[in-house]
Design an enzyme around this catalytic site. Sequence first.
Site, PDB file in Angstrom:
ATOM      1  N   LEU A  63      -2.432  39.862  26.935  1.00  0.00           N
ATOM      2  CA  LEU A  63      -3.761  39.566  26.388  1.00  0.00           C
ATOM      3  C   LEU A  63      -4.521  40.825  26.020  1.00  0.00           C
ATOM      4  CD1 LEU A  63      -4.808  36.756  28.880  1.00  0.00           C
ATOM      5  CD2 LEU A  63      -3.949  36.477  26.573  1.00  0.00           C
ATOM      6  N   GLY A 105      -5.514  48.227  29.047  1.00  0.00           N
ATOM      7  CA  GLY A 105      -6.581  49.072  29.570  1.00  0.00           C
ATOM      8  C   GLY A 105      -6.138  50.505  29.656  1.00  0.00           C
ATOM      9  N   GLY A 144      -3.595  49.975  32.783  1.00  0.00           N
ATOM     10  CA  GLY A 144      -3.031  48.676  33.099  1.00  0.00           C
ATOM     11  C   GLY A 144      -3.013  47.758  31.902  1.00  0.00           C
ATOM     12  N   ASP A 188     -23.185  47.137  31.411  1.00  0.00           N
ATOM     13  CA  ASP A 188     -22.650  46.902  30.065  1.00  0.00           C
ATOM     14  C   ASP A 188     -22.708  45.413  29.756  1.00  0.00           C
ATOM     15  OD1 ASP A 188     -21.588  47.362  27.621  1.00  0.00           O
ATOM     16  OD2 ASP A 188     -19.545  47.732  28.297  1.00  0.00           O
TER      17      ASP A 188
END
Length: 1357
Positions: free
Chosen positions: A872, A875, A878, A1045
């Site tokens: 999906l 990072g 990861g 954020d």
Amino acid sequence: MKRDFTFFCRIWIGIPFFSGLVNGFSMSPPTLDNTKDQLVINANDTLNITCRGQRILDWSWPEESLSKVEFTDRQGQQSPTDTPGYREIRLKECQGVAGKPYCKILILTNAQANDSGYYRCFYKDIKAVIDGTTAASIFVFVRDPEHPFIKRGDNDMETIFITDSETHIEVPCLVSDPDLKVTLFSLVPYPEPVDGSVVTWNNKKGWSIPRHIIQNTSTFIGFYCSISVQNSQHTSSIYVVQVIGLKFYEFKLFPEDSPVELMQGESLVLNCTALVDFNTGVDFQWDYPGKKENRLASLQPLRNVLDEATEISSILSIRNIHLDDSGYYTCWANTLEMKRELTTVVIVHEKPFISLDYRNGSVIEAKEGQKSVRLSVKVSAYPSPEIQWYKNGKLISSKNSSRFKVQQHSLQIRDVCKQDAGEYMLVLKNSPAALEKRLNFTLIVNVPPQIHEKEAAPPTNLYGKGTRQILTCTADGSPPASISWQWRPWSPCDLERTRRALRRRGGRDQSPFCHNWMDLDPEHAVNPIESIDTLTQMVDGKEKTVGRVVIQNASVPAMYKCLAENRVGKDERLIYFYVTTIPEGFDIEMEPSEDPLEQDLVQLKCNADNFTYENLRWYRLDPQTVPPELDCKSLHQYATFLEGQLSFQTTSNNWVLQLNITNIQLQDEGNYVCEVQNRRTGVKHCHRKYIPVKAMEAPRYRHNPTNHTVNVSESLQMNCDVEGTPFPQLSWFKDNQPLHQISGILLQDSNRTLSIQRVREEDAGLYTCSACNQKGCVQSSATVSVIGSDDKTNVEIVILIGTGVIAIFFWVLLLVIFCNVKRVNPADIKTGYLSIIMDPGEVPLEEQCEYLPYDSSQWEISRDRLRLGKVLGHGAFGKVIEASIFGHDKKSSANTVAVKMLKEGATASEHKALMSELKILIHIGNHLNVVNLLGACTKPNGPLMVIVEYCKYGNLSNFLRAKREFFLPYRDRSPKTQSQVRRMIEAGQASQSEHQPSTSSTNPPRVTVDDLWKTPLTIEDLICYSFQVARGMEFLASRKCIHRDLAARNILLSENNVVKICDFGLARDIYKDPDYVRKGNARLPLKWMAPESIFDKVYTSQSDVWSFGVLLWEIFSLGASPYPGIQIDEDFCKRLKDGTRMRAPDNASPEIYGIMLACWQGEPRERPTFPALVEILGDLLQENSLPEIPFNVSQSSEDDGFSQASSRPPSQEEIRLACNTLPTRYYNCVPFAGCVMVGPSSTCHSRVKTFEELPMEMTSHKTQHDSQTDSGMVLASDELERFEHKHRGAMLTTATTGQSTDRLISCPSVSSSGSGGGLLRPVFFTQLSGQTFYNNEYGHLSEEGVSDYFSSSDQAV
């Protein structure tokens, strides 16, 4: 994760289909009349290209100097100007065709060689220009023998800049004729042809040259190209290659804490350090208050060459510092390409002092179950005094109670209970200076009853049929509450009586009105009851009453209710107990393996719950024709129907459609789709399964066995190193006779290794290894020669026996010592964690994670229960993968989850970071409106996996943009829908209990609803999203977490219109540092940041409220980018600080825009809290669920913004927000939310400037090689820091003044009773034009991986 008191915003019949198959409608790219990838014309010819598409079209061309003229068929084609040398591009509108109504022709007359290049047709209203998706291009060669090379300028020499990391050099020798033979020459220093076998030619790009060509010579100068055309030699420009170091990894000024405080007479030392790339020169400059007076200061340069970069420092030292040395100290670091600066404030004190005063009065009131209460004071002191808090005369220590938190000069009590009431005293001491100050507080605690599972558990859950289930209610109260249980059959509740009850109770009921409740009797229960227990337990240091119902065998759906009551009040929890055999209702299984081999038998089973689905079908997708995004409804156009074997499982009430693929081949690899139809709605849903097929390979030797010569009694080992698919069966032969494992001869590792422990003379001979699989057999032999005799002396035997006895003795001795070593008590570790995490001022939060307990019995999930799917997202270290999780028997249906795991080759520190994130998620706990933790895989036999919820509709920003064309302000509201909305609001507003982490790690099941892609989007949906985000942020704030954020891109949308906040792992514990300062440069989402975060790097819960206001603007603009058309530069930040705000989006009512302006208050303390926002948005959501009010109905002049239906007096927050609920829409003069409370009345700033009122100057800032600005969304790093220092300087030198505005509207007074005109539905304006903004919201302010700023990637989920 669901919550038990929540009814979702829209409940539709149906189950959402698999999100991997559907992502919205598809859009075909433009098409050209010439389908080839290139076109060749002669010089002075006319170029004519026609483009057709589904949207408005535009063209781009390589020669930028050509002007553009557009005309249509009605205007006619005008002749070009007669000016010599003048040329232009003419774009002509033309007639479209079916499916592609837009058409535009590009016409270029008198084409020249320099016109060669890419001509691209693209969709004008889409910012992303991608060939094959939103654009179509063709490369045009304008053949001109006199000008074979394309030159864009007059320079005969160009420079190619490369860095140390680049492996190839691109020499752009562009030609006007694709068939020309171009020769590449290198200057070393004389021209030499380059070997054509090591370089690559592309007639559209030029030469691609490996880096090692210029590294192998020290006399290299550059490259140029040569062509021979019609016996004439032509040369290109000379391209000089320059290797430079440009990276500026880090820039810091130590000490990093600002301001730096000292006592007069002490020494000041400031260290300015830059981490740069090799071959980068840095010039440091300092500016400080005493520089003009030639204040004696020493500057010491330092240079340290590291493994991957160079660390350069400049140290400023001033001895015997004076009061006049107070002020700003600025360090500049200059390189050839960029300039960085950092500033700190130095404050010099004359003598020690302590100043102390109350912040909110001496008497503080709180409620039992309140998340926290704070005893705050105003303190100004130097040096930092010793802090001591006392309760009833006894010293308070965080080691004695985890609920007490001393943060700077305030005391915070979490999870307030009645025992916390009493007298508190703060003592500040400075023993060397003999200074001491004291303040006394009185804390009063009020006690309501609460059931905690209502905040942590979903109201509706799916329970496996035949399983043992435990229903739990945990209640606390004073006095302790008694718990009773009731049940009723599974049936709808009385909606009419629910509405009357809601009106009678003032819209504050916690659950729907259901009748026919019966006391739960184990002797007459529809589901067999094993036990009903009520006991008292200590939970989180408080005595609570726990009621449990153990259901022995879940067989029939029912509704259960637990009631907790004492003499103060009562609370109740409603549990929907739905029993099913497949929790998701629909899944796919593949047997016998997920990775089949060629010629294997593969069985695909499509399981569907008979209660929900029917008409099961198998299809195979055609990989050649299937589009990137495929709707289940259009599946049949791209798939082939496959016949399966349908069977019905009577015991589980499931349909099973089995597809058998015998003797599977490589061409059978691909996507297989199971389609089912919902029995009630008729909607078809699809699941996709990809079958990978491994090809069979014949056995082959990687290394042949080698001959061996050994002595008698030595050991011998021979390896048979083979490979093949499937792995071959290995057999050994000695002298052509089969060799089997006997005493002294071992066959290990599936016969790969042959070991002879003690070689004898008869072991000599020819050894052969044979390897066979379905593809064939191979064999290889080696000779073993034995030297010596079998006779052994008694001395050798004695030595061997003695050595064995000594070894056994030492092993026994080590075992005894090891068993007597004292082991650490796990309870001691847990106690240490409780003391450390409550005082992060002594130990950083990252180190605390090592002490956080991980309960494997609660959170551990076997990897065998997981089936990984597609990736999906990625990072920093990861990746997030979609996965299916099965029951313990791996035969029950699977739930879709998201799995976060490390990439291959991850370091130990990255593994530690992911483990720390897992423990932090456990510590934060679960909530309906955040992405919750479901479990983890931490055992050492596989990779570390963190399992969280999966949200199928992606982030809210993309969803809103995709739904713009399906936006309807209002829709018909059924009584059922209105009732559900009311119950959802009242359940959220009435709940005041602490959010406790769930003790269950099971994945939340899906509830049957219609697909959100197929339903229109309404104003009620937008308010519902806002309300849920506010509730999620209320929960995070209660857990002392700051998001930092908060934006629509970080809000995920799940089934039933439930939104979930993600990336809250980026938050930090508020008690670690209330004025959190980010270390180093980082990616800054300036459009969402509060002024105090931009200028002072302060992040609090109130700065999250500012971001929530921007999020509201995103939601009601249907996913538009904030501050559209505004350049994010220094002028923007200055005007934002001065009070300039965004105007209201077209779909926002005056009430909603009033909430936005309240969130954008310049003073953080004047902004509403998240609990207040939950209250206000809940009221708005309830009002918008009422029947429609005609648009021509206007508010009365006496409307004060409060509903007449409310019987309670308005809160201070509502009175302040009421100033913005004016019925008139202002654009450049909008109502301002800054209300000042004066007695019972309120006054407001009557006017606020918006960005449209004062046009922003579009200035250009030169930032060479900075790579830090992105589409004007953020400031470049040097500009941002220069503006921050300018802002801090202005704060120290001038007093803050309020912004003056003209008074246009006076805010009506509000009586203490809160009565006034009722709220009418506002007139909403036209929806947005549909323009999609693709601006990147970040700009890079540092290299990834270098800054110590903690980041998390998480779900793309």
